[in-house]
Design a protein around this motif. Structure first.
Motif, short mmCIF file in Angstrom:
data_model
loop_
_atom_site.label_atom_id
_atom_site.label_comp_id
_atom_site.label_asym_id
_atom_site.label_seq_id
_atom_site.Cartn_x
_atom_site.Cartn_y
_atom_site.Cartn_z
N THR A 290 0.86 -1.18 0.00
CA THR A 290 0.00 0.00 0.00
C THR A 290 0.90 1.24 0.00
O THR A 290 2.09 1.14 0.29
CB THR A 290 -0.90 -0.01 1.24
N PRO A 291 0.34 2.42 -0.28
CA PRO A 291 1.18 3.61 -0.48
C PRO A 291 1.60 4.33 0.81
O PRO A 291 1.54 5.56 0.90
CB PRO A 291 0.28 4.52 -1.34
N CYS A 292 2.04 3.57 1.83
CA CYS A 292 2.55 4.23 3.03
C CYS A 292 3.98 4.69 2.79
O CYS A 292 4.66 4.22 1.87
CB CYS A 292 2.43 3.33 4.25
N GLU A 293 4.46 5.58 3.65
CA GLU A 293 5.66 6.36 3.34
C GLU A 293 6.93 5.51 3.20
O GLU A 293 7.68 5.66 2.22
CB GLU A 293 5.88 7.42 4.42
N GLY A 294 7.19 4.65 4.18
CA GLY A 294 8.45 3.90 4.18
C GLY A 294 8.64 3.02 2.96
O GLY A 294 9.65 3.14 2.24
N PRO A 295 7.69 2.09 2.70
CA PRO A 295 7.82 1.26 1.50
C PRO A 295 7.91 2.08 0.21
O PRO A 295 8.65 1.73 -0.70
CB PRO A 295 6.56 0.40 1.53
#
Length: 361
Positions: A290-295
């Motif tokens: 999903t588009p979370c910051e770390g990944p």
């Protein structure tokens, strides 16, 4: 150098794994390392080098250690004290402000506080950010585990005495332990981590349900444990996915499962720099997130697949299917991860510590 590290437990988790890698390397380099731990148990405990001192507190409750901490720091001659996790960071800042000891307090920030607990949204979205904004600047130094975390803190008005240092990865250990492969004959997608609200696992199960309709020969392995385990098992049962979604429980060595996975799936609402991403990439495994910051920070430049949102299960299923048949080049993934090696990262920390002690920061 006399380095103290505060850990809540030795259970395998993101922060604990980071600290385990760092203190193991520091002890090899000849530094005197002491771990102050609130719950003296977990799979990492027996893996610690023998020259690392472990000092357990008598209670797992933070407040009961408040008056003990200064004496322990003096007793073990701690020059640098490293902490992590919001509550622990704030507690130790308050402790140092109260007792004014000479030990330099370095806090590390591993999240963005965007979505921590569905039952305490006000606490995590209002009160904790307020405390961080007003208290974090009182620490001697702040380590951010990604540039997105650095940006988050700067938005809170915290900009001085701060540096981004990525989480370290012991690549040799991951590769070695990945040789212990489990006896699994079916093909599977893998989630590896804690079963908590921020991980968005009900969405992952819904997405896999859509995926499985077109790809019936694949299962979903959930490696880990946490407070939502029972709810997730009920959710899987209600959707009649008992044979397709497998709960393995917490694993002291998840790398064998990782090595045999077709894909690693991350469905979180928020991640700073997930170790599981780096571990999977070191094994050449393609990641869907999903588009979370770390990944997003790690997987940019075409190193993985990022969805458009956190809620459209059908689209996430489609992305998983596309990734399954369009995997990233394992050699490129492995080459990228090499810059996160524990030796180089641990030296970055030591350089920061030296500068703090000698007043260069």
């Amino acid at each position: 150098m006399h380095i103290g590290v505060v850990m809540d437990s030795f259970n395998i988790g993101g922060v604990q794994s980071v600290f385990y890698n760092l203190i193991s390397e520091w002890s090899k380099e000849g530094h005197d390392v002491t771990v102050f731990v609130y719950q003296n148990k977990g799979n990492l405990k027996n893996r610690l080098p023998s020259n690392i001192k472990v000092i357990p507190f008598t209670s797992s409750r933070l407040y009961k250690s408040f008056f003990v901490i200064p004496n322990l720091l003096r007793k073990y001659n701690i020059e640098i004290l490293l902490t992590a996790k919001d509550g622990i960071n704030l507690f130790y800042i308050l402790n140092k402000l109260t007792f004014q000891y000479n030990t330099k307090l370095v806090i590390s920030q591993h999240n963005h506080l965007i979505f921590e607990n569905q039952f305490n949204k006000k606490f995590y979205k209002v009160i904790i950010p307020f405390l961080i904004k007003n208290m974090y600047k009182r620490a001697d130094y702040i380590i951010c585990v990604s540039h997105s975390v650095d940006l988050f803190l700067k938005k809170q008005g915290i900009g001085n005495k701060m540096k981004t240092i990525y989480n370290p990865l012991n690549i040799y250990e991951v590769l070695k332990k990945s040789l212990e492969t489990p006896h699994v004959k079916y093909k599977y997608l893998l989630y590896c981590g804690r079963f908590s609200t921020v991980k968005n696992l009900f969405f992952l199960i819904d997405s896999f349900s859509h995926f499985h309709k077109k790809n019936p020969n694949y299962k979903l392995l959930l490696v880990g444990d946490g407070p939502l385990k029972s709810d997730l098992e009920i959710y899987v049962n209600e959707r009649k996915l008992n044979e397709e979604v497998i709960f393995t429980g917490s694993q002291s060595n998840p790398y064998g499962y990782m090595k045999k996975a077709e894909l690693l799936i991350l469905s979180s609402f928020s991640e700073a720099l997930p170790m599981v991403c780096l571990e999977a990439m070191s094994l050449g495994i393609t990641i869907v997130s999903t588009p979370c910051e770390g990944p997003s920070e790690i997987l940019s430049n075409d190193l993985g697949y990022i969805s458009a949102d956190f809620h459209d299960a059908q689209n996430f299923a489609n992305l998983m299917e596309y990734a399954l048949y369009n995997k990233k080049d394992p050699s490129i993934l492995k080459a990228f991860v090499s810059k996160f090696g524990v030796i180089d990262i641990s030296k970055e920390y030591i350089n920061v510590f030296k500068n703090i002690i000698h007043g260069s920061n």
